[in-house]
Write an enzyme that holds these catalytic residues in place. Structure first.
Site, PDB file in Angstrom:
ATOM      1  N   GLY A 219       0.672  -1.159  -0.165  1.00 40.70           N
ATOM      2  CA  GLY A 219      -0.220   0.060  -0.050  1.00 40.70           C
ATOM      3  C   GLY A 219       0.908   1.284   0.176  1.00 40.70           C
ATOM      4  CB  ILE A 220       0.016   4.767  -0.398  1.00 38.99           C
ATOM      5  CG1 ILE A 220      -0.424   4.560  -1.600  1.00 38.99           C
ATOM      6  CG2 ILE A 220       0.581   6.022  -0.437  1.00 38.99           C
ATOM      7  CD1 ILE A 220      -1.682   5.195  -1.997  1.00 38.99           C
ATOM      8  N   GLY A 221       2.353   4.726   1.909  1.00 38.45           N
ATOM      9  CA  GLY A 221       2.779   5.150   3.188  1.00 38.45           C
ATOM     10  C   GLY A 221       4.304   4.685   3.589  1.00 38.45           C
ATOM     11  N   GLY A 222       4.664   5.230   4.719  1.00 37.73           N
ATOM     12  CA  GLY A 222       6.203   4.996   5.430  1.00 37.73           C
ATOM     13  C   GLY A 222       6.173   3.526   5.750  1.00 37.73           C
ATOM     14  CG  MET A 223       4.655   1.453   9.206  1.00 40.46           C
ATOM     15  SD  MET A 223       3.365   1.010  10.278  1.00 40.46           S
ATOM     16  CE  MET A 223       3.787   1.801  11.540  1.00 40.46           C
ATOM     17  CD  GLU A 244      -5.550   0.010  -4.603  1.00 36.01           C
ATOM     18  OE1 GLU A 244      -6.522  -0.743  -4.317  1.00 36.01           O
ATOM     19  OE2 GLU A 244      -5.267   1.101  -4.138  1.00 36.01           O
ATOM     20  CB  VAL A 319      -6.657   6.000  10.678  1.00 39.86           C
ATOM     21  CG1 VAL A 319      -6.665   7.249  11.534  1.00 39.86           C
ATOM     22  CG2 VAL A 319      -6.546   6.631   8.984  1.00 39.86           C
ATOM     23  N   GLY A 342      -8.414  -0.408  -2.402  1.00 41.51           N
ATOM     24  CA  GLY A 342      -8.799  -1.828  -2.797  1.00 41.51           C
ATOM     25  C   GLY A 342      -8.240  -2.432  -1.442  1.00 41.51           C
TER      26      GLY A 342
END
Length: 446
Positions: A219-223, A244, A319, A342
């Site tokens: 997915g999107i993000g720092g982790m 995705e 979140v 997704g």
């Protein structure tokens, strides 16, 4: 057919092209890196002649010129399929709204539910010798959008990479009504700040669960970015990609020699994605790269597709989560901050995969504006928060304090598991909350 002559006959200026837009129209602005630029500016210049124009798009990477017209809320509404920070601001300014739908459903929705779109404006790569314009790194749902449109206007950009695929990754010049040309560098989406100690702790817990030959979705993000960086430096091999969003981390893993897709039962050897955005490194890598396969989101995100790929590993952020195991990945209370996307499709699909696992991760806490810490593991979600992943669907959940498999746990087991990976400063209070909610057995460990 002389495709060059057909191209020339449809070539016009942005100012002429946008004259087709009328008050009350529905205008589709495509998706992510395919959002128009020259057409957007030209349309903004004539918005004083129009009213009640409705736009659809998503994952904006530049603030459109139409957002800055006078009395914008009286002139238009922006309807987003998935919100970036730019679109969150539009919501706060009173003219932006989120359209709730599982991302995988978009192609079918456009074909069966939208009725008609008056005008579609999208960026594309230059036409090839056979008359095709690649949608670039966002096949996503754009073919379905074009099919549902009365007028299709393409903005040809030489900087848009040409992405290869099996179907619905391009539109033919014969299907286009007008063509404008505008060469503008691709918008950049970097990896964000350097990974934190929390990011690294979470990533380490996930990477040790990934076997050789696994197929990855990030997915999107720092982790997720940190997971990607660790994989690139690991001893893992024979990895595949079915995702995705294609991000820079995949390029790094591929260039480190970890990806060959040889163990995938479908699309063997291909890195499959619905859309992509990143730095120039990513755009250069996907351009005309036969290892990369741009595909409609109805294929990439379909749990039935994902289920066919063994050892599927899905990694996404949220979140917050409550003690029931309800996971929110898209809002802060009533404030919409992203979208359903997704995530749920991949949570479900990864569990259906033989040997597959989905990991939902977050930091155990976040810092409020006044500097105090608050737990992301809550007794109940904040009023108005959206449930992205329903509690029966969750598989693995990870914070910097550990990982727990939530699948099939009864209510008291689930509460105990979630509290066990909460920040230590909040565990006692969470136990008290669980007791009040009748989610805590006397025999539970304290």
């Amino acid at each position: 057919m002389d495709f060059a002559a057909l191209y020339k006959s449809k070539l016009t200026t942005p100012e002429e092209a946008v004259k087709v837009v009328k008050s009350g129209d529905w205008v589709d602005y495509g998706w992510c890196t395919g959002t128009p630029n020259a057409l957007d500016k030209a349309l903004a210049a004539r918005m004083d002649e129009l009213e009640n124009v409705n736009f659809r798009g998503g994952v904006l990477m530049r603030r459109p010129a139409i957002f800055d017209v006078p009395d914008v809320a009286d002139k238009l509404t922006w309807n987003s399929w998935h919100m970036s920070g730019i679109e969150r601001k539009a919501c706060m300014e009173g003219f932006g709204f989120y359209s709730a739908l599982r991302y995988s459903e978009l192609p079918r929705w456009y074909r069966e539910n939208v009725g008609r779109i008056n005008v579609t404006m999208i960026q594309v790569a230059p036409m090839d010798a056979q008359g095709w314009f690649s949608f670039g790194p966002q096949a996503s749902h754009l073919k379905a959008v074009c099919e549902a449109s009365d007028v299709v206007i393409v903005e040809v950009n030489k900087y848009m990479p040409r992405c290869l695929g099996l179907y619905e990754e391009a539109i033919h010049v014969s299907e286009v009504d007008m063509i404008v040309e505008n060469d503008e560098p691709m918008p950049q989406m970097g990896g964000g700040a350097a990974p934190t100690a929390v990011d690294e702790a979470v990533a380490k817990l996930i990477v040790e669960e990934i076997p050789n030959g696994a197929c990855l979705q990030l997915g999107i993000g720092g982790m997720p970015n940190t997971v990607g960086a660790m994989i690139a430096e690991s001893d893992l091999k024979d990895l595949g990609v079915h995702t995705e969003m294609y991000v820079d981390a995949f390029v790094d893993i591929a260039k480190a020699g970890k990806i060959n897709g040889s163990k995938k039962a479908i699309d063997t050897g291909k890195q499959v994605f619905a859309f992509g955005a990143g730095t120039q490194k990513l755009y250069d890598y996907v351009n005309n790269n036969p290892e990369c396969m741009s595909a409609p989101v109805s294929y990439t995100n379909d749990a039935r597709t994902i289920a066919q790929i063994d050892n599927f590993i899905s990694i996404n952020n949220i979140v917050d989560v409550d003690l029931f195991g309800q996971m929110n990945a898209e809002s802060a209370g009533i404030k919409q901050i992203s979208g359903a996307g997704g995530q749920l499709d991949f949570v479900l699909g990864a569990y259906l995969s033989k040997g597959g696992k989905s990991f939902i991760c977050c930091s155990s806490t976040f810092k409020k504006k006044d500097g105090t810490l608050e737990s992301r593991i809550r007794p109940t979600l904040e009023t108005g928060s959206v449930v992205t992943d329903a509690r029966p669907c969750a598989h693995w959940f990870v914070t910097e304090y550990g990982k727990v498999n939530l699948k099939g746990l009864t209510a008291w087991q689930r509460a105990e598991a979630l509290i066990s990976v909460a920040h230590p400063d909040f565990r006692e209070q969470l136990i008290k909350d669980a007791e009040k909610m009748r989610l805590w057995r006397r025999s539970n460990k304290r």
